[in-house]
Design a protein around this motif. Structure first.
Motif, PDB file in Angstrom:
ATOM      1  N   ALA A  49     114.197 -26.546  85.637  1.00 42.57           N
ATOM      2  CA  ALA A  49     113.814 -26.127  86.983  1.00 42.57           C
ATOM      3  C   ALA A  49     115.036 -25.599  87.712  1.00 42.57           C
ATOM      4  N   LYS A  50     114.795 -24.726  88.676  1.00 39.21           N
ATOM      5  CA  LYS A  50     115.859 -24.206  89.535  1.00 39.21           C
ATOM      6  C   LYS A  50     115.381 -24.287  90.978  1.00 39.21           C
ATOM      7  N   ASP A  51     116.215 -24.869  91.819  1.00 43.26           N
ATOM      8  CA  ASP A  51     115.860 -25.053  93.232  1.00 43.26           C
ATOM      9  C   ASP A  51     114.526 -25.783  93.385  1.00 43.26           C
ATOM     10  N   GLY A  52     114.277 -26.741  92.474  1.00 42.00           N
ATOM     11  CA  GLY A  52     113.071 -27.549  92.561  1.00 42.00           C
ATOM     12  C   GLY A  52     111.824 -26.898  91.990  1.00 42.00           C
ATOM     13  N   ARG A  53     111.950 -25.697  91.427  1.00 44.66           N
ATOM     14  CA  ARG A  53     110.783 -24.997  90.881  1.00 44.66           C
ATOM     15  C   ARG A  53     110.933 -24.849  89.368  1.00 44.66           C
ATOM     16  N   THR A  54     109.881 -25.192  88.625  1.00 42.64           N
ATOM     17  CA  THR A  54     109.890 -25.036  87.176  1.00 42.64           C
ATOM     18  C   THR A  54     109.995 -23.557  86.832  1.00 42.64           C
ATOM     19  N   VAL A  55     110.927 -23.227  85.953  1.00 42.71           N
ATOM     20  CA  VAL A  55     111.156 -21.810  85.634  1.00 42.71           C
ATOM     21  C   VAL A  55     110.012 -21.242  84.805  1.00 42.71           C
ATOM     22  N   ILE A  56     109.592 -21.957  83.750  1.00 41.80           N
ATOM     23  CA  ILE A  56     108.510 -21.480  82.882  1.00 41.80           C
ATOM     24  C   ILE A  56     107.350 -22.466  82.947  1.00 41.80           C
ATOM     25  N   SER A  57     106.196 -21.997  83.411  1.00 43.09           N
ATOM     26  CA  SER A  57     104.979 -22.806  83.442  1.00 43.09           C
ATOM     27  C   SER A  57     103.936 -22.149  82.546  1.00 43.09           C
ATOM     28  N   SER A 144      95.235 -13.233  76.892  1.00 43.66           N
ATOM     29  CA  SER A 144      94.115 -13.516  77.791  1.00 43.66           C
ATOM     30  C   SER A 144      93.766 -15.003  77.790  1.00 43.66           C
ATOM     31  N   GLU A 145      94.279 -15.755  76.816  1.00 41.55           N
ATOM     32  CA  GLU A 145      94.018 -17.186  76.736  1.00 41.55           C
ATOM     33  C   GLU A 145      95.203 -18.030  77.208  1.00 41.55           C
ATOM     34  N   VAL A 146      96.394 -17.517  77.017  1.00 41.28           N
ATOM     35  CA  VAL A 146      97.603 -18.254  77.387  1.00 41.28           C
ATOM     36  C   VAL A 146      98.205 -17.606  78.627  1.00 41.28           C
ATOM     37  N   LYS A 147      98.346 -18.383  79.679  1.00 39.76           N
ATOM     38  CA  LYS A 147      98.910 -17.865  80.924  1.00 39.76           C
ATOM     39  C   LYS A 147     100.328 -18.407  81.095  1.00 39.76           C
ATOM     40  N   VAL A 148     101.264 -17.493  81.321  1.00 37.41           N
ATOM     41  CA  VAL A 148     102.665 -17.862  81.513  1.00 37.41           C
ATOM     42  C   VAL A 148     103.123 -17.394  82.883  1.00 37.41           C
ATOM     43  N   ASP A 149     103.701 -18.316  83.641  1.00 36.97           N
ATOM     44  CA  ASP A 149     104.295 -17.974  84.936  1.00 36.97           C
ATOM     45  C   ASP A 149     105.794 -18.220  84.862  1.00 36.97           C
ATOM     46  N   LEU A 150     106.579 -17.241  85.271  1.00 36.84           N
ATOM     47  CA  LEU A 150     108.033 -17.346  85.291  1.00 36.84           C
ATOM     48  C   LEU A 150     108.508 -17.292  86.731  1.00 36.84           C
ATOM     49  N   ASP A 151     109.376 -18.223  87.089  1.00 36.87           N
ATOM     50  CA  ASP A 151     109.826 -18.318  88.481  1.00 36.87           C
ATOM     51  C   ASP A 151     111.355 -18.403  88.525  1.00 36.87           C
ATOM     52  N   PHE A 164     114.258 -15.759  78.411  1.00 37.09           N
ATOM     53  CA  PHE A 164     112.895 -16.059  78.849  1.00 37.09           C
ATOM     54  C   PHE A 164     111.950 -16.147  77.646  1.00 37.09           C
ATOM     55  N   SER A 165     112.038 -15.163  76.748  1.00 36.88           N
ATOM     56  CA  SER A 165     111.172 -15.163  75.564  1.00 36.88           C
ATOM     57  C   SER A 165     111.398 -16.407  74.718  1.00 36.88           C
ATOM     58  N   LEU A 166     112.661 -16.767  74.505  1.00 34.21           N
ATOM     59  CA  LEU A 166     112.963 -17.967  73.726  1.00 34.21           C
ATOM     60  C   LEU A 166     112.419 -19.214  74.412  1.00 34.21           C
ATOM     61  N   GLY A 167     112.514 -19.256  75.730  1.00 32.04           N
ATOM     62  CA  GLY A 167     111.988 -20.405  76.461  1.00 32.04           C
ATOM     63  C   GLY A 167     110.493 -20.573  76.277  1.00 32.04           C
TER      64      GLY A 167
END
Length: 265
Positions: A49-57, A144-151, A164-167
């Motif tokens: 996480a960075k600044d309290g937010r998960t980077v990869i969800s 369409s089945e797997v949703k990835v959010d990057l923050d 990011f891809s490796l994560g």
């Protein structure tokens, strides 16, 4: 005037002639020049996480807990509207923790400070989207089945694409690799990513290796084309691993986890 000058002693005559040149050099030393001064910037663990937010969800697929870190690296540079004098550039030229770069190499888009910041944030957003596409393509997952959010919105530019891809690959369970990529290590790196997983050069790698070592990394993934640059100021104890694709990076990390040698610059 000529006859009078001819009667001056040679040292005095040279001093008189050198005066305009000295004044010109003095002005040049203080005049702003089109260069930027860069230094190692902050790093961020894309698995955390960075600044309290998960980077990869990730949703829509099982994920696994990871113990290691995958740290994307950055450089910090003087602003696009800031100018460095010749005296400052000369001083920085001899420091190993600084780099003097043409301003257009750091800010290729030109424009005002606000326009450049907007451009860099847009590049980061594109990089995150492309990184997701590359990772899901590598894993043969249906987007369409797997949703990835990057923050990680406060970092600009596309150079975190590979990490990011490796994560994403590391977080998604059941990828057939037998466990997390890092093996509990702190792995850092840099490189752009294309939708088909190709890794591109980014610049500033010598400074990024210093940032990586400072923040605990023992392995650094570098675009193969930038191996020579990365070696110039390589910190002791940091292993350079050249990659040309996402699969290269995954395979190298898997090899290290098995205790096998990985490619080296």
């Amino acid at each position: 005037m000529l006859s009078r000058l001819s009667r001056l002693s040679r040292p005095v005559a040279l001093a008189v002639c050198a005066a305009p040149l000295t004044a010109l050099l003095a002005v040049a030393a203080l005049a702003p020049l089109p260069f930027a001064i860069a230094q190692p910037g902050p790093t961020a663990d894309v698995l955390g996480a960075k600044d309290g937010r998960t980077v990869i969800s990730i949703s829509g697929a099982p994920t696994r807990e990871t113990k290691g870190q995958l740290r994307m690296t950055t450089i910090q540079a003087t602003g696009p509207s800031d100018s460095a004098s010749l005296a400052e550039l000369v001083e920085m030229w001899f420091r190993t923790d600084r780099a003097v770069l043409p301003r257009e190499a750091v800010y290729p888009s030109g424009g005002s400070d606000e326009e450049i910041e907007k451009h860099n944030l847009e590049e980061m957003a594109k990089s995150q989207s492309t990184a997701t596409e590359a990772a899901l393509g590598y894993l043969r997952r249906n987007p369409s089945e797997v949703k990835v959010d990057l923050d990680l919105a406060d970092v600009g530019g596309p150079s975190a694409g590979l990490m990011f891809s490796l994560g994403i690959v590391d977080k998604l369970a059941g990828d057939g690799g037998g466990g997390e990529l890092t093996g509990g290590r702190t792995v850092a790196g840099t490189g752009t990513i294309s939708p088909d997983g190709k890794v591109g050069a980014v610049g500033g790698v010598a400074l990024k290796t210093q940032a990586a070592k400072r923040d605990g990394a023992t392995v650094f993934l570098v675009p193969e084309a930038e191996c020579a640059d990365a070696r110039t100021e390589l910190p002791e104890g940091l292993q350079l691993v050249p990659v040309t694709s996402l699969s290269d990076a995954v395979n190298a990390l898997r090899a290290l986890n098995r205790g096998e040698p990985a490619p080296s610059c």
